[in-house]
Design a protein around this motif. Structure first.
Motif, mmCIF file in Angstrom:
data_model
loop_
_atom_site.group_PDB
_atom_site.id
_atom_site.type_symbol
_atom_site.label_atom_id
_atom_site.label_comp_id
_atom_site.label_asym_id
_atom_site.label_seq_id
_atom_site.Cartn_x
_atom_site.Cartn_y
_atom_site.Cartn_z
ATOM 1 N N TYR A 1 3.491 8.972 -5.121
ATOM 2 C CA TYR A 1 4.864 8.597 -4.761
ATOM 3 C C TYR A 1 5.587 8.024 -5.968
ATOM 4 O O TYR A 1 6.715 8.404 -6.278
ATOM 5 N N GLN B 1 1.503 3.960 -4.027
ATOM 6 C CA GLN B 1 0.717 5.184 -4.119
ATOM 7 C C GLN B 1 1.086 5.882 -5.430
ATOM 8 O O GLN B 1 2.263 6.063 -5.736
ATOM 9 N N HIS C 1 0.831 -1.210 0.000
ATOM 10 C CA HIS C 1 0.000 0.000 0.000
ATOM 11 C C HIS C 1 0.863 1.257 0.000
ATOM 12 O O HIS C 1 0.591 2.213 -0.734
ATOM 13 N N TRP C 2 1.900 1.287 0.793
ATOM 14 C CA TRP C 2 2.749 2.470 0.916
ATOM 15 C C TRP C 2 3.483 2.770 -0.390
ATOM 16 O O TRP C 2 3.503 3.897 -0.863
#
Length: 82
Positions: free
Chosen positions: A30, A27, A23-24
C-alpha cells in the motif's frame, strides 16, 4: 451505568482501533503504491524535447558568458598595453 463489561469493551476498542489502523496503513504494498503514484504526479517523466530545449538554453547561456569573459579579458589586455 455500564458496568465492568462495558468498560472492558470500550478499552478493547480504544486499543484495537489504533493497532488496526497502524497495521492497515503500514502495509508495504500500500505504502509503495501510494509513494509511487504521488511521485509520478509531482515529478512527471521528462520528455526528450524538453530536455533538449533545456540543454540548448544552457549551452547558449554558457556561450554568452564565455563571450562576455573573453571581451573583458581582451579589454584588460588592451588596457595593459597602453
Amino acid at each position: 451505568m455500564g458496568g465492568w463489561v462495558l468498560e472492558v469493551s470500550k478499552m478493547a476498542i480504544y486499543m484495537a482501533f489504533p493497532v488496526a489502523m497502524f497495521h492497515w496503513f503500514n502495509q508495504p504494498e500500500y505504502f509503495e503504491r501510494w509513494v509511487t503514484d504521488t511521485k509520478r504526479q509531482i515529478f512527471p517523466r521528462e520528455k526528450q524535447e524538453d530536455r533538449d530545449a533545456i540543454d540548448e538554453v544552457i549551452r547558449k547561456q554558457r556561450e554568452k558568458k564565455d563571450m562576455e569573459l573573453l571581451k573583458a579579458l581582451e579589454e584588460m589586455e588592451r588596457r595593459e598595453k597602453i
